[in-house]
Design an enzyme around this catalytic site. Structure first.
Site, mmCIF file in Angstrom:
data_model
loop_
_atom_site.group_PDB
_atom_site.id
_atom_site.type_symbol
_atom_site.label_atom_id
_atom_site.label_comp_id
_atom_site.label_asym_id
_atom_site.label_seq_id
_atom_site.Cartn_x
_atom_site.Cartn_y
_atom_site.Cartn_z
ATOM 1 N N GLY A 154 0.870 -1.281 -0.122
ATOM 2 C CA GLY A 154 -0.073 0.086 -0.049
ATOM 3 C C GLY A 154 0.705 1.267 -0.099
ATOM 4 O O GLY A 154 0.409 2.224 -0.533
ATOM 5 N N ARG A 173 -5.166 0.801 -6.773
ATOM 6 C CA ARG A 173 -4.023 1.333 -6.061
ATOM 7 C C ARG A 173 -3.500 2.732 -6.902
ATOM 8 O O ARG A 173 -2.987 3.717 -6.375
ATOM 9 C CB ARG A 173 -3.059 0.330 -6.212
ATOM 10 C CG ARG A 173 -3.368 -0.750 -5.204
ATOM 11 C CD ARG A 173 -2.209 -1.582 -4.971
ATOM 12 N NE ARG A 173 -2.140 -3.069 -4.196
ATOM 13 C CZ ARG A 173 -2.251 -3.098 -3.025
ATOM 14 N NH1 ARG A 173 -2.222 -2.192 -2.219
ATOM 15 N NH2 ARG A 173 -2.526 -4.478 -2.651
ATOM 16 N N PHE A 202 -13.893 2.755 4.530
ATOM 17 C CA PHE A 202 -13.054 1.964 3.455
ATOM 18 C C PHE A 202 -12.670 2.966 2.220
ATOM 19 O O PHE A 202 -13.474 3.215 1.532
ATOM 20 C CB PHE A 202 -13.595 0.621 3.040
ATOM 21 C CG PHE A 202 -12.554 -0.367 2.503
ATOM 22 C CD1 PHE A 202 -12.050 -1.182 3.416
ATOM 23 C CD2 PHE A 202 -12.256 -0.415 1.105
ATOM 24 C CE1 PHE A 202 -10.986 -1.874 2.980
ATOM 25 C CE2 PHE A 202 -11.179 -1.168 0.718
ATOM 26 C CZ PHE A 202 -10.618 -2.085 1.648
ATOM 27 N N ASP A 236 -5.045 1.817 10.490
ATOM 28 C CA ASP A 236 -6.310 1.298 10.614
ATOM 29 C C ASP A 236 -6.803 0.737 11.947
ATOM 30 O O ASP A 236 -6.964 1.247 13.084
ATOM 31 C CB ASP A 236 -6.812 0.494 9.648
ATOM 32 C CG ASP A 236 -8.528 0.208 9.569
ATOM 33 O OD1 ASP A 236 -9.110 0.692 10.313
ATOM 34 O OD2 ASP A 236 -8.958 -0.332 8.641
ATOM 35 N N GLU A 267 3.782 4.190 6.074
ATOM 36 C CA GLU A 267 2.854 3.568 5.698
ATOM 37 C C GLU A 267 1.727 4.154 5.180
ATOM 38 O O GLU A 267 1.599 5.560 5.233
ATOM 39 C CB GLU A 267 2.186 2.919 7.209
ATOM 40 C CG GLU A 267 2.133 1.717 7.648
ATOM 41 C CD GLU A 267 1.559 0.754 6.747
ATOM 42 O OE1 GLU A 267 1.217 0.777 5.508
ATOM 43 O OE2 GLU A 267 1.216 -0.391 7.365
ATOM 44 N N ASP A 268 0.679 3.705 4.296
ATOM 45 C CA ASP A 268 -0.315 4.232 3.771
ATOM 46 C C ASP A 268 -1.230 4.738 4.567
ATOM 47 O O ASP A 268 -2.117 5.620 4.665
ATOM 48 C CB ASP A 268 -0.724 3.534 2.342
ATOM 49 C CG ASP A 268 -1.062 2.119 2.875
ATOM 50 O OD1 ASP A 268 -0.236 1.431 3.477
ATOM 51 O OD2 ASP A 268 -2.136 1.666 2.364
HETATM 52 C C1 PRP Z 1 -3.222 -2.396 4.719
HETATM 53 C C2 PRP Z 1 -2.240 -0.976 4.648
HETATM 54 C C3 PRP Z 1 -1.653 -1.123 5.895
HETATM 55 C C4 PRP Z 1 -2.634 -1.894 6.623
HETATM 56 C C5 PRP Z 1 -3.433 -1.193 7.910
HETATM 57 O O1 PRP Z 1 -2.275 -3.252 3.881
HETATM 58 O O2 PRP Z 1 -1.366 -1.090 3.604
HETATM 59 O O3 PRP Z 1 -0.346 -2.036 5.721
HETATM 60 O O4 PRP Z 1 -3.408 -2.694 6.059
HETATM 61 O O5 PRP Z 1 -4.123 -1.858 8.458
HETATM 62 P P1 PRP Z 1 -4.091 -2.074 10.141
HETATM 63 O O6 PRP Z 1 -3.746 -0.952 10.797
HETATM 64 O O7 PRP Z 1 -5.612 -2.520 10.372
HETATM 65 O O8 PRP Z 1 -3.326 -3.003 10.170
HETATM 66 P P2 PRP Z 1 -2.768 -4.837 3.640
HETATM 67 O O9 PRP Z 1 -2.587 -5.756 4.662
HETATM 68 O O10 PRP Z 1 -4.065 -4.644 3.034
HETATM 69 O O11 PRP Z 1 -1.876 -4.981 2.280
HETATM 70 P P3 PRP Z 1 -1.511 -4.256 1.202
HETATM 71 O O12 PRP Z 1 -0.556 -3.061 1.560
HETATM 72 O O13 PRP Z 1 -0.800 -5.152 0.291
HETATM 73 O O14 PRP Z 1 -2.864 -3.776 0.524
#
Ligand code: PRP
Length: 176
Positions: free
Chosen positions: A47, A166, A153, A104, A100-101
């Site tokens: 992300g 993305r 979301f 959550d 980080e993106d």
């Molecule tokens: C997403 C995002 C963060 C994480 C945040 O990654 O990029 O890394 O979720 O969520 P959290 O605070 O609830 O842990 P994801 O696991 O979807 O993988 P990706 O980056 O490959 O999309």
């Protein structure tokens, strides 16, 4: 340049220009804070790939750039709770900034911080583009936040739904 929205259920939440302006501000802030230290940026794939590319180029200092793989969501819109990390970084004595993106549930960053602390970095901080305004079972305090957002979301600028969206240049909300 803008990409066409691929679904009528996507609403722009944060525009491309607002993102780019905030990234420049974060770049100046990080540059000032690390002007006398060697900065190791660690982007969290997948992300954070666009945010990492833009933030690293907005810096007035020259960082060392790394990526790690972290994954927890699979193809759904809610966290699985199981966070898988993959990297071979040597962080002992390094000044580390995790990029980080989105923050959550906090489970991903909690796992990363726990893992990285075991390598004894000289310093360890977080820069997240998005920080969701929600209750968390884990307490994560990013030093750098791009935007606070509500518990919706979101996709775009690196964030996906089942691998899609993305490459949108803005952040959009998916209506349920
Ligand atoms: C997403 C995002 C963060 C994480 C945040 O990654 O990029 O890394 O979720 O969520 P959290 O605070 O609830 O842990 P994801 O696991 O979807 O993988 P990706 O980056 O490959 O999309």
């Amino acid at each position: 340049m803008s990409q066409k929205l691929e679904s009528p259920s996507l609403d722009v939440l944060i525009s491309e220009s607002a993102i780019q302006q905030r990234v420049r501000e974060l770049g100046r802030q990080v540059s000032a804070d690390y002007h006398n230290r060697e900065l190791h940026l660690v982007g969290v794939l997948t992300g954070a790939f666009l945010f990492m590319a833009d933030l690293s180029r907005a810096l007035e200092i020259s960082p060392v750039v790394h990526f790690i793989q972290a994954s927890s969501y699979g193809d759904s819109t809610s966290s699985s709770g199981n966070v898988h990390l993959s990297h071979a970084l040597k962080l002992a004595g390094k000044h580390v900034l995790v990029v980080e993106d989105i923050l959550d549930t906090g489970l991903t960053l909690a796992k990363i911080l726990q893992d990285f602390r075991s390598y004894n970095p000289a310093s360890l901080e977080i820069c997240t583009l998005l920080n969701k305004n929600r209750s968390r079972t884990v307490s994560i305090m990013p030093k750098y936040n791009g935007f606070m957002i509500e518990d919706e979301f979101v996709v775009g600028y690196g964030l996906d739904l089942a691998g899609r969206y993305r490459t949108l240049p803005h952040i959009a909300v998916i209506q349920p």
